[in-house]
Design an enzyme around this catalytic site. Structure first.
Site, PDB file in Angstrom:
ATOM      1  CG  ASN A   1      -0.218  -0.019   2.509  1.00 24.30           C
ATOM      2  OD1 ASN A   1       0.499   0.918   2.825  1.00 24.30           O
ATOM      3  ND2 ASN A   1      -0.375  -1.087   3.292  1.00 24.30           N
TER       4      ASN A   1
ATOM      5  CB  ALA B   1       2.242  -0.360  10.682  1.00 20.48           C
TER       6      ALA B   1
ATOM      7  CE  LYS C   1       8.084 -12.901 -13.732  1.00 17.55           C
ATOM      8  NZ  LYS C   1       8.725 -12.416 -14.938  1.00 17.55           N
TER       9      LYS C   1
ATOM     10  N   PRO D   1      -3.446 -11.424  10.669  1.00 16.67           N
ATOM     11  CG  PRO D   1      -1.603 -11.872  12.007  1.00 16.67           C
ATOM     12  CD  PRO D   1      -2.113 -12.022  10.610  1.00 16.67           C
TER      13      PRO D   1
ATOM     14  CB  ILE E   1      -0.560  -6.165  14.809  1.00 16.59           C
ATOM     15  CG1 ILE E   1      -0.093  -7.016  13.621  1.00 16.59           C
ATOM     16  CG2 ILE E   1       0.537  -6.026  15.850  1.00 16.59           C
ATOM     17  CD1 ILE E   1       0.977  -6.374  12.766  1.00 16.59           C
TER      18      ILE E   1
ATOM     19  CE  LYS F   1     -11.237   1.304  11.486  1.00 16.53           C
ATOM     20  NZ  LYS F   1     -10.751   1.958  10.277  1.00 16.53           N
TER      21      LYS F   1
ATOM     22  CE  LYS G   1      -8.752  -2.294  13.882  1.00 22.81           C
ATOM     23  NZ  LYS G   1      -7.696  -2.791  13.023  1.00 22.81           N
TER      24      LYS G   1
HETATM   25  N1  CTP Z   1      -3.834  -2.787  12.266  1.00 22.08           N
HETATM   26  C1  CTP Z   1      -3.098  -3.829  12.760  1.00 22.08           C
HETATM   27  N2  CTP Z   1      -3.108  -5.037  12.142  1.00 22.08           N
HETATM   28  C2  CTP Z   1      -3.834  -5.231  11.026  1.00 22.08           C
HETATM   29  C3  CTP Z   1      -4.586  -4.151  10.500  1.00 22.08           C
HETATM   30  C4  CTP Z   1      -4.561  -2.933  11.144  1.00 22.08           C
HETATM   31  O1  CTP Z   1      -2.437  -3.655  13.798  1.00 22.08           O
HETATM   32  N3  CTP Z   1      -3.825  -6.397  10.430  1.00 22.08           N
HETATM   33  C5  CTP Z   1      -3.826  -1.492  12.992  1.00 22.08           C
HETATM   34  C6  CTP Z   1      -3.143  -0.371  12.261  1.00 22.08           C
HETATM   35  O2  CTP Z   1      -1.765  -0.287  12.583  1.00 22.08           O
HETATM   36  C7  CTP Z   1      -3.934   0.809  12.743  1.00 22.08           C
HETATM   37  C8  CTP Z   1      -5.335   0.282  12.870  1.00 22.08           C
HETATM   38  O3  CTP Z   1      -5.171  -1.106  13.152  1.00 22.08           O
HETATM   39  O4  CTP Z   1      -3.529   1.222  14.039  1.00 22.08           O
HETATM   40  C9  CTP Z   1      -6.074   0.476  11.573  1.00 22.08           C
HETATM   41  O5  CTP Z   1      -7.110  -0.403  11.536  1.00 22.08           O
HETATM   42  P1  CTP Z   1      -7.840  -0.859  10.180  1.00 22.08           P
HETATM   43  O6  CTP Z   1      -8.981  -1.715  10.587  1.00 22.08           O
HETATM   44  O7  CTP Z   1      -6.883  -1.401   9.201  1.00 22.08           O
HETATM   45  O8  CTP Z   1      -8.356   0.484   9.767  1.00 22.08           O
HETATM   46  P2  CTP Z   1      -8.272   1.228   8.431  1.00 22.08           P
HETATM   47  O9  CTP Z   1      -6.883   1.185   7.882  1.00 22.08           O
HETATM   48  O10 CTP Z   1      -8.823   2.544   8.731  1.00 22.08           O
HETATM   49  O11 CTP Z   1      -9.149   0.306   7.491  1.00 22.08           O
HETATM   50  P3  CTP Z   1     -10.716   0.019   7.284  1.00 22.08           P
HETATM   51  O12 CTP Z   1     -11.163   1.172   6.508  1.00 22.08           O
HETATM   52  O13 CTP Z   1     -10.637  -1.285   6.585  1.00 22.08           O
HETATM   53  O14 CTP Z   1     -11.393  -0.082   8.602  1.00 22.08           O
END
Ligand code: CTP
Length: 421
Positions: free
Chosen positions: A235, A299, A313, A330, A332, A363, A367
């Site tokens: 990304n 991140a 490949k 996962p 994190i 969120k 989370k």
């Molecule tokens: N995060 C993480 N592990 C993942 C995905 C996200 O630790 N596999 C953390 C990111 O570092 C950040 C937060 O979760 O702190 C972002 O959550 P995410 O659900 O990915 O939010 P968005 O990027 O805003 O995406 P979405 O629009 O899909 O909710």
């Protein structure tokens, strides 16, 4: 052993405070030699500095007498610490760019002695992207840059940019001399140091090192999820915001672990960096770094990885595109919220383009973290120099104006420091 300070005085109204600083340096038993820039001499006179320091004051690169007696490079090399105070926007810019067009800047370029810069300037000059860029550069070059105070300024404006009080600067000088080998690369000791002169504590933890003794864990950048030896899912995250937060946390005295995805950024001074590529590696590195007092998950972790990574490949076969099966990575942040060593303050980031507060609140609950820093990514935030954020906590939402990423970082670290205090 007596310590020697070389004090470079730049041209700003705060130069008058340098006189009081000289008095404090002398009082602590150290010697001080002054270098006065041409514009500094508009604010204080060489006579005042000579009288207070009881040493000759140096003003020009072209002094035959100085060259014959000691050589201008020798001036900085014989010091234990070079202090630039006040460090004007102009002086900081020259230092960051390696310009050497007068005695002060030539000494700074030629020295191998630790350098501390104490900025003082108008609030707009301090907040300008160019100044913030220069500060970032100086910190990554290993120069200790002290955070200016906030308050009313001589120019009538209000904000950060004021020179800290001479007592505070003196405490920073003592702290640097306690552990010069560490501070030379910008790391702060997590122990309370002792004044080398009298064995007394060099300084109490103050508001310039509010995170002293705390471990701050930060993730930054994207993750790359390999598909085959040459392709990967990625990304646009540049890692700049996470790196700026790591720099600000180190500057505030924290022990910082920065788990970084693949980015081309210099490690901020005083930060312990662990490089990873994939989300699974990032998760492992985060868990290995525990315990932490604060975790800030900046991140942009890839949500999915390839179900299986091809060892070779993947070749084109006829007209049909290669099937790409994905597995979810996962989370994190959510994992850390459930961890037995959950950090006391757990902060997530969220990228949003609309309904920022309500999405971020959802969120936060999903989370299990304490705060969400919601990025408004409707503009050019990804990879850009500025950031526009909302801070969502359980007690409500704060909206911050659009700011350079290092300034967002410093405000966030200040808010975290307040929370821990
Ligand atoms: N995060 C993480 N592990 C993942 C995905 C996200 O630790 N596999 C953390 C990111 O570092 C950040 C937060 O979760 O702190 C972002 O959550 P995410 O659900 O990915 O939010 P968005 O990027 O805003 O995406 P979405 O629009 O899909 O909710």
């Amino acid at each position: 052993m007596t310590k020697h300070i070389l004090l470079i005085i730049g041209g700003g109204i705060a130069a008058y405070k340098a006189a009081e600083l000289i008095r404090l340096i002398r009082k602590s038993g150290m010697t001080v030699r002054c270098v006065l820039t041409e514009s500094g001499a508009q604010f204080v006179t060489p006579m005042t500095l000579a009288a207070l320091s009881e040493n000759e004051v140096h003003t020009t690169l072209w002094s035959l007498k100085d060259e014959a007696e000691m050589g201008h490079i020798q001036l900085s090399r014989e010091a234990d610490l070079v202090v630039v105070c006040p460090a004007t926007a102009n002086l900081l810019a020259k230092m960051a760019g390696g310009v050497a067009d007068d005695l002060a800047t030539t000494l700074l370029l030629a020295t191998d002695t630790p350098v501390m810069a104490v900025p003082a300037m108008n609030v707009r000059m301090w907040q300008h992207a160019a100044t913030q860029r220069n500060i970032e550069q100086l910190r990554s070059d290993g120069i200790t840059v002290i955070q200016p105070d906030e308050g009313a300024m001589a120019c009538g404006e209000y904000g950060p940019g004021r020179l800290p009080e001479p007592e505070t600067i003196m405490a920073e000088i003592s702290a640097m001399l306690v552990s010069p080998s560490l501070t030379a690369i910008g790391t702060q000791s997590t122990e309370l140091g002792h004044n080398p002169l009298d064995g007394q504590p060099a300084f109490a933890p103050d508001r310039h090192r509010p995170l002293r003794g705390k471990h701050v864990l930060i993730t930054a950048g994207p993750t790359h999820e390999p598909i085959d030896p040459v392709r990967y899912i990625a990304n646009r995250s540049s890692g700049r915001q996470g790196f700026a937060i790591a720099a600000a946390a180190a500057e505030a005295g924290a022990q910082v672990t920065l788990v970084a995805g693949p980015v081309h950024l210099t490690t901020p001074a005083g930060v312990m960096r662990v490089d990873v590529e994939t989300a699974l590696e990032m998760e492992q590195a985060v868990q290995d770094a525990l315990p932490a007092d604060v975790a800030i998950m900046v991140a942009a972790v890839a949500d999915w990885r390839a179900d299986s990574r091809s060892g070779q490949k993947i070749k084109k076969k006829g007209a049909a595109p290669a099937p790409l099966k994905l597995t979810e990575n996962p989370d994190i942040l959510a994992g850390l919220a459930q961890h037995e060593k959950r950090p006391g303050l757990l902060i997530g980031f969220a990228a949003e383009t609309e309904n920022i507060v309500s999405h971020a609140e959802a969120k936060l609950a999903k989370k299990g973290c304490d705060w969400i820093v919601a990025n408004d990514v409707s503009g050019d935030v990804m990879g850009g120099a500025d950031n526009s954020v909302h801070i969502i906590t359980r007690s409500g939402a704060e909206i911050w104006e659009r700011l350079p990423k290092p300034e967002v970082a410093r405000r966030l670290i200040a808010k975290i420091s307040e929370e821990l205090a």
